[in-house]
Design a protein around this motif. Structure first.
Motif, PDB file in Angstrom:
ATOM      1  N   ALA A 115       0.823  -1.210   0.000  1.00 29.99           N
ATOM      2  CA  ALA A 115       0.000   0.000   0.000  1.00 29.99           C
ATOM      3  C   ALA A 115       0.857   1.259   0.000  1.00 29.99           C
ATOM      4  CB  ALA A 115      -0.924  -0.006   1.211  1.00 29.99           C
ATOM      5  N   GLY A 116       0.498   2.186  -0.879  1.00 27.06           N
ATOM      6  CA  GLY A 116       1.130   3.493  -0.881  1.00 27.06           C
ATOM      7  C   GLY A 116       2.477   3.573  -1.556  1.00 27.06           C
ATOM      8  N   ARG A 117       3.036   2.451  -2.023  1.00 20.11           N
ATOM      9  CA  ARG A 117       4.366   2.474  -2.627  1.00 20.11           C
ATOM     10  C   ARG A 117       4.309   2.911  -4.094  1.00 20.11           C
ATOM     11  NH1 ARG A 117       5.190   1.412   2.050  1.00 20.11           N
ATOM     12  NH2 ARG A 117       6.592  -0.183   2.884  1.00 20.11           N
ATOM     13  N   THR A 118       5.453   3.406  -4.574  1.00 21.96           N
ATOM     14  CA  THR A 118       5.656   3.622  -5.997  1.00 21.96           C
ATOM     15  C   THR A 118       6.799   2.709  -6.412  1.00 21.96           C
ATOM     16  OG1 THR A 118       4.905   5.915  -5.911  1.00 21.96           O
ATOM     17  CG2 THR A 118       6.262   5.273  -7.788  1.00 21.96           C
ATOM     18  N   THR A 119       6.518   1.771  -7.316  1.00 20.55           N
ATOM     19  CA  THR A 119       7.469   0.716  -7.659  1.00 20.55           C
ATOM     20  C   THR A 119       7.476   0.500  -9.160  1.00 20.55           C
ATOM     21  OG1 THR A 119       6.863  -0.380  -5.587  1.00 20.55           O
ATOM     22  CG2 THR A 119       8.166  -1.650  -7.139  1.00 20.55           C
ATOM     23  N   ALA A 120       8.671   0.301  -9.735  1.00 20.95           N
ATOM     24  CA  ALA A 120       8.788   0.086 -11.182  1.00 20.95           C
ATOM     25  C   ALA A 120       9.699  -1.100 -11.459  1.00 20.95           C
ATOM     26  CB  ALA A 120       9.320   1.336 -11.866  1.00 20.95           C
ATOM     27  N   ASN A 121       9.532  -1.686 -12.642  1.00 19.67           N
ATOM     28  CA  ASN A 121      10.400  -2.775 -13.072  1.00 19.67           C
ATOM     29  C   ASN A 121      10.304  -2.903 -14.585  1.00 19.67           C
ATOM     30  OD1 ASN A 121      12.249  -4.839 -12.799  1.00 19.67           O
ATOM     31  ND2 ASN A 121      10.764  -6.382 -12.161  1.00 19.67           N
ATOM     32  N   THR A 122      11.319  -3.544 -15.164  1.00 21.00           N
ATOM     33  CA  THR A 122      11.367  -3.794 -16.595  1.00 21.00           C
ATOM     34  C   THR A 122      10.771  -5.164 -16.895  1.00 21.00           C
ATOM     35  OG1 THR A 122      13.365  -2.454 -16.839  1.00 21.00           O
ATOM     36  CG2 THR A 122      12.912  -4.049 -18.578  1.00 21.00           C
ATOM     37  N   ALA A 123      10.116  -5.286 -18.044  1.00 16.85           N
ATOM     38  CA  ALA A 123       9.611  -6.572 -18.509  1.00 16.85           C
ATOM     39  C   ALA A 123       9.815  -6.670 -20.015  1.00 16.85           C
ATOM     40  CB  ALA A 123       8.131  -6.725 -18.169  1.00 16.85           C
ATOM     41  N   ILE A 124      10.203  -7.861 -20.482  1.00 19.92           N
ATOM     42  CA  ILE A 124      10.247  -8.156 -21.917  1.00 19.92           C
ATOM     43  C   ILE A 124       9.109  -9.135 -22.174  1.00 19.92           C
ATOM     44  CG2 ILE A 124      11.645  -8.898 -23.854  1.00 19.92           C
ATOM     45  CD1 ILE A 124      14.123  -8.499 -22.150  1.00 19.92           C
ATOM     46  N   VAL A 125       8.118  -8.721 -22.936  1.00 24.49           N
ATOM     47  CA  VAL A 125       6.850  -9.442 -22.996  1.00 24.49           C
ATOM     48  C   VAL A 125       6.505  -9.822 -24.424  1.00 24.49           C
ATOM     49  CG1 VAL A 125       4.451  -9.406 -22.247  1.00 24.49           C
ATOM     50  CG2 VAL A 125       6.121  -7.939 -21.107  1.00 24.49           C
ATOM     51  N   VAL A 126       6.044 -11.061 -24.594  1.00 22.28           N
ATOM     52  CA  VAL A 126       5.539 -11.498 -25.888  1.00 22.28           C
ATOM     53  C   VAL A 126       4.326 -10.645 -26.273  1.00 22.28           C
ATOM     54  CG1 VAL A 126       4.430 -13.383 -27.140  1.00 22.28           C
ATOM     55  CG2 VAL A 126       6.333 -13.871 -25.589  1.00 22.28           C
ATOM     56  N   VAL A 127       4.323 -10.145 -27.492  1.00 20.66           N
ATOM     57  CA  VAL A 127       3.184  -9.385 -28.027  1.00 20.66           C
ATOM     58  C   VAL A 127       2.376 -10.323 -28.919  1.00 20.66           C
ATOM     59  CG1 VAL A 127       2.473  -7.422 -29.433  1.00 20.66           C
ATOM     60  CG2 VAL A 127       4.456  -7.216 -27.900  1.00 20.66           C
ATOM     61  N   ARG A 128       1.096 -10.461 -28.619  1.00 20.31           N
ATOM     62  CA  ARG A 128       0.220 -11.343 -29.396  1.00 20.31           C
ATOM     63  C   ARG A 128      -0.896 -10.508 -30.017  1.00 20.31           C
ATOM     64  NH1 ARG A 128      -4.521 -14.418 -28.249  1.00 20.31           N
ATOM     65  NH2 ARG A 128      -4.605 -16.372 -29.442  1.00 20.31           N
ATOM     66  N   ASN A 129      -1.064 -10.653 -31.333  1.00 20.11           N
ATOM     67  CA  ASN A 129      -2.061  -9.863 -32.063  1.00 20.11           C
ATOM     68  C   ASN A 129      -1.882  -8.367 -31.800  1.00 20.11           C
ATOM     69  OD1 ASN A 129      -3.252 -12.196 -33.133  1.00 20.11           O
ATOM     70  ND2 ASN A 129      -4.588 -12.421 -31.344  1.00 20.11           N
ATOM     71  N   GLY A 130      -0.614  -7.965 -31.667  1.00 18.68           N
ATOM     72  CA  GLY A 130      -0.290  -6.554 -31.510  1.00 18.68           C
ATOM     73  C   GLY A 130      -0.482  -5.986 -30.124  1.00 18.68           C
ATOM     74  N   ALA A 131      -0.743  -6.833 -29.095  1.00 23.40           N
ATOM     75  CA  ALA A 131      -1.083  -6.289 -27.781  1.00 23.40           C
ATOM     76  C   ALA A 131      -0.591  -7.206 -26.665  1.00 23.40           C
ATOM     77  CB  ALA A 131      -2.600  -6.092 -27.668  1.00 23.40           C
ATOM     78  N   VAL A 132      -0.617  -6.668 -25.447  1.00 23.05           N
ATOM     79  CA  VAL A 132      -0.339  -7.434 -24.236  1.00 23.05           C
ATOM     80  C   VAL A 132      -1.470  -7.156 -23.246  1.00 23.05           C
ATOM     81  CG1 VAL A 132       2.162  -7.362 -24.538  1.00 23.05           C
ATOM     82  CG2 VAL A 132       1.036  -5.600 -23.156  1.00 23.05           C
ATOM     83  N   ASP A 133      -1.653  -8.073 -22.304  1.00 24.63           N
ATOM     84  CA  ASP A 133      -2.610  -7.878 -21.216  1.00 24.63           C
ATOM     85  C   ASP A 133      -1.858  -7.621 -19.921  1.00 24.63           C
ATOM     86  OD1 ASP A 133      -4.765  -8.202 -22.868  1.00 24.63           O
ATOM     87  OD2 ASP A 133      -5.157 -10.287 -22.304  1.00 24.63           O
ATOM     88  N   LEU A 134      -2.438  -6.769 -19.093  1.00 23.58           N
ATOM     89  CA  LEU A 134      -1.821  -6.375 -17.825  1.00 23.58           C
ATOM     90  C   LEU A 134      -2.822  -6.594 -16.702  1.00 23.58           C
ATOM     91  CD1 LEU A 134       0.319  -3.253 -17.144  1.00 23.58           C
ATOM     92  CD2 LEU A 134      -1.644  -3.700 -15.691  1.00 23.58           C
ATOM     93  N   TYR A 135      -2.429  -7.403 -15.716  1.00 26.65           N
ATOM     94  CA  TYR A 135      -3.300  -7.727 -14.576  1.00 26.65           C
ATOM     95  C   TYR A 135      -2.739  -7.118 -13.309  1.00 26.65           C
ATOM     96  CZ  TYR A 135      -5.185 -10.527 -10.713  1.00 26.65           C
ATOM     97  OH  TYR A 135      -5.754 -10.931  -9.526  1.00 26.65           O
ATOM     98  N   VAL A 136      -3.615  -6.481 -12.516  1.00 25.93           N
ATOM     99  CA  VAL A 136      -3.219  -5.969 -11.208  1.00 25.93           C
ATOM    100  C   VAL A 136      -4.017  -6.711 -10.139  1.00 25.93           C
ATOM    101  CG1 VAL A 136      -2.465  -3.712 -11.992  1.00 25.93           C
ATOM    102  CG2 VAL A 136      -4.849  -4.040 -11.383  1.00 25.93           C
ATOM    103  N   HIS A 137      -3.298  -7.232  -9.163  1.00 20.97           N
ATOM    104  CA  HIS A 137      -3.926  -8.036  -8.114  1.00 20.97           C
ATOM    105  C   HIS A 137      -4.730  -7.176  -7.160  1.00 20.97           C
ATOM    106  CE1 HIS A 137      -3.659  -9.984  -4.052  1.00 20.97           C
ATOM    107  NE2 HIS A 137      -4.132 -10.991  -4.736  1.00 20.97           N
ATOM    108  N   THR A 138      -4.240  -5.974  -6.870  1.00 17.94           N
ATOM    109  CA  THR A 138      -4.893  -5.025  -5.969  1.00 17.94           C
ATOM    110  C   THR A 138      -5.036  -3.701  -6.701  1.00 17.94           C
ATOM    111  OG1 THR A 138      -3.831  -6.101  -4.085  1.00 17.94           O
ATOM    112  CG2 THR A 138      -4.772  -3.928  -3.694  1.00 17.94           C
ATOM    113  N   ASP A 139      -6.113  -2.987  -6.462  1.00 16.40           N
ATOM    114  CA  ASP A 139      -6.357  -1.729  -7.167  1.00 16.40           C
ATOM    115  C   ASP A 139      -5.170  -0.788  -7.031  1.00 16.40           C
ATOM    116  OD1 ASP A 139      -8.833  -2.597  -7.959  1.00 16.40           O
ATOM    117  OD2 ASP A 139      -9.914  -1.620  -6.318  1.00 16.40           O
ATOM    118  N   THR A 140      -4.744  -0.238  -8.152  1.00 16.68           N
ATOM    119  CA  THR A 140      -3.599   0.659  -8.164  1.00 16.68           C
ATOM    120  C   THR A 140      -3.583   1.448  -9.462  1.00 16.68           C
ATOM    121  OG1 THR A 140      -1.183   0.791  -7.958  1.00 16.68           O
ATOM    122  CG2 THR A 140      -2.076  -1.063  -9.205  1.00 16.68           C
TER     123      THR A 140
END
Length: 622
Positions: A115-140
């Motif tokens: 809660a309350g943190r600001t956090t970043a990280n790098t990801a190399i992600v497979v792109v499928r049909n021109g897009a990626v999906d992003l899931y957040v476990h807790t509202d943010t």
């Protein structure tokens, strides 16, 4: 704990800016590329999504779809994207996962947050049909920046292949004379301009670097090619609670090098892991990236083999086809401040860090690591569980290696413990149970009538003890590993929260990395001097403790639930429900000793024993 107060700072490394030798397979390969092999294409960092400004396209509960092809300079045939994922203002603990659009969400994570943190990280992600999906476990709130792309190839190519090198420090602002480029103060903010290191070709299209912000004020770091406008993007964020953070960045460069812009007061450490070839390089199929849907390759929480302080474990991260592996490494459940280093098996431990952690809350960082026929080695300073997800690999073949034997013994001895208590736990001393405080170096300050703040009352031994804040501030900064708080029964209900905050802030002032607060017994007959029952007060105090712990404001805080553990044992306390009998004093001393051993993931104290977890460390009592 096997050491006293590890600082979560980056380990210094010898500067190796001279000629940098690539550590790939050596021979140029023109064999057919692996299925899915892709070449790197740089682009100016560009923001794809910022939910603070627009919500994004929801495709499932807590899942957003991010279109990439054709945006921010990404080609239509993009096969994988290099993204910076930033979480800000989360409402509670959780994680973020990014994965190919329209596929099943994997058991993997890219960013872990509280809660309350600001956090970043790098990801190399497979792109499928021109897009990626992003899931957040807790509202943010989430922002996503595009830092580069990969596109598929059908044969040998010159540009866009990774040439990896042994980790090489190219900047450390704690020693401004240690690097070439624009000079900065030892601690500061603003731009740091780094030219291309010797050995990196002038037409290189990008570099793979680790960027670590060290002991920094809240802010962020932006990386972009020298001579280009600063983009609205970032790669690393720090906040008021976590001041040392880093990750691996695949960054585009210009002939003049790279700019790291710091929007925070602090230090910056940069290590080179490799570069991406330009058009002048010979054509080859080595160094191409094969993207994968995120795959969990190690979780020590399920394999019962966390890294202990000073430990080293070698693990298989990919097949022998992989020259370099793209990983996300998460430290979770740390026993103390420290860091993890990931490197090629068969080598000495690199003088760099991969993940820096301060408390038991998760810390994650992306990394690239040279693969070997013996695997990849993980070294630890400070104990922690380790979770590793693989996001792809670079072609060229594993380097031949023979790994050193694993070295990861369960610790047997803890560090220095300051135990500050009132007459509740002073019963340990009065009833002869002090010898049962075992397994660590205890400084047990157990006094009658102690308060958290203000003036303590007159105790049964005829004097007013120092309050808890004064006791904490009396220690030499950096000399205590754990503070155990067993006082608060004598404090006025109206000032308990103030007292709690004062003790926690005092512990931070003297650099205590873990605070274990013992909950208050609620089934009591104890009364105040005015004759009122204190049962409701102690229940309210426990509620405050739980609320503060859940707030994530105090990541160093652990609650030790004596209230629950002792509830079924009225024989452990006298008729007032608070003070110990002889049996209770012995049980309380063993309870604290075993609990601290469990938190440290070390063996139970030999003199008192206790139940053991499958990994060989002491189980938490109860």
């Amino acid at each position: 704990m096997s050491r006293c107060v590890h600082r979560p700072l980056i380990v210094a490394a010898a500067l190796l800016i001279g000629s940098i030798a690539a550590v790939g397979s050596g021979a140029t390969s023109n064999a057919a590329p692996a299925a899915g092999a892709s070449a790197y294409t740089p682009n100016q960092p560009c923001r794809l999504l910022d939910t603070r400004e627009e919500p994004g396209r929801t495709v499932a509960p807590k899942t957003l779809r991010i279109d990439i092809a054709g945006r921010c300079g990404a080609p239509a045939d993009v096969s994988a994207a290099v993204l910076t994922l930033t979480v800000t203002r989360p409402t509670g603990p959780g994680h973020l996962t990014v994965y190919p659009a329209g596929t099943e969400r994997p058991t993997a994570s890219n960013v872990n947050y509280t809660a309350g943190r600001t956090t970043a990280n790098t990801a190399i992600v497979v792109v499928r049909n021109g897009a990626v999906d992003l899931y957040v476990h807790t509202d943010t709130e989430v922002s996503v920046d595009l830092d580069g792309t990969f596109r598929p190839v059908t044969g040998a190519v010159s540009a866009g292949r990774l040439e990896s090198v042994a980790p090489t420090r190219i900047a450390d602002t704690r020693d401004p004379t240690s690097f070439e480029g624009s000079r900065v103060t030892t601690r500061g903010s603003g731009d740091l301009l780094l030219p291309l290191p010797d050995g990196v070709p002038a037409d290189a299209t990008g570099v793979a670097i680790s960027v670590v912000s060290v002991n920094s004020a809240p802010g962020h770091i932006t990386v972009h090619p020298a001579g280009t406008p600063r983009p609205n993007a970032s790669v690393v964020n720090t906040d008021a609670y976590v001041r040392t953070r880093g990750t691996t960045v695949l960054a585009p460069v210009s002939d003049d090098g790279i700019v790291l812009h710091r929007v925070s007061e602090g230090d910056l450490v940069v290590d080179l892991w490799g570069w991406f070839t330009g058009p002048s390089a010979p054509a080859s199929t080595d160094g191409l990236f094969v993207p994968e849907s995120p795959t969990r390759v190690w979780d020590s929480r399920t394999t019962n083999d966390p890294l202990h302080d000073g430990g080293a474990l070698t693990k298989t991260m990919a097949t022998d086809d992989a020259a370099v592996v793209a990983l996300n490494v998460t430290a979770v459940g740390a026993t103390e401040p420290g860091h993890l280093t990931v490197g090629r098996a068969g080598s000495t431990r690199p003088a760099t860090s991969t993940v820096n952690f301060q408390w038991s809350e998760p810390a994650a960082a992306a990394t690239l690591v040279r693969n070997t026929t013996a695997g990849v080695t993980f070294w630890a300073q400070g104990g922690t569980h380790v979770v590793v997800d693989r996001f792809g690999w670079f072609t060229g073949g594993a380097a031949p290696a023979s790994a050193a034997a694993d070295r990861n013994p369960v610790p047997t001895t803890g560090g220095r413990v300051l135990f500050v208590a009132d007459s509740s736990f002073a019963g340990i001393r009065w009833n002869g149970a002090l010898p049962l405080l075992q397994g660590a170096d205890f400084d047990a300050r157990l006094e009658s009538c102690r308060r958290l703040i203000g003036s303590s009352c007159f105790g049964r031994e005829g004097y007013r003890p120092y309050n808890a804040v004064t006791e904490v501030l009396s220690v030499t900064p950096g000399s205590v590993d754990v503070l155990v708080v067993g006082t608060g029964y004598n404090d006025f209900a109206s000032r308990f929260h103030e007292g709690f905050v004062s003790v926690m802030e005092a512990a931070r002032r003297v650099g205590i990395p873990r605070v274990v607060w013992i909950t208050y017994r609620e089934s009591v007959g104890y009364t105040s001097p005015a004759g009122a029952s204190n049962a409701a007060t102690y229940a309210a105090n426990n509620a405050i403790l739980r609320s503060e712990w859940a707030s994530a404001r105090w990541p160093e805080l652990t609650l030790l639930d004596w209230n629950a553990y002792s509830a079924g044992h009225p024989d452990w306390v006298t008729s007032d429900g608070v003070h110990f009998t002889v049996a209770g004093a012995r049980e309380a001393a063993m309870y604290v000793s075993r609990a601290l051993a469990s938190y440290d993931r070390r063996t139970c104290p030999s003199g008192i024993g206790g139940a053991t977890e499958r990994g060989g460390w002491c189980a938490l009592p109860g």
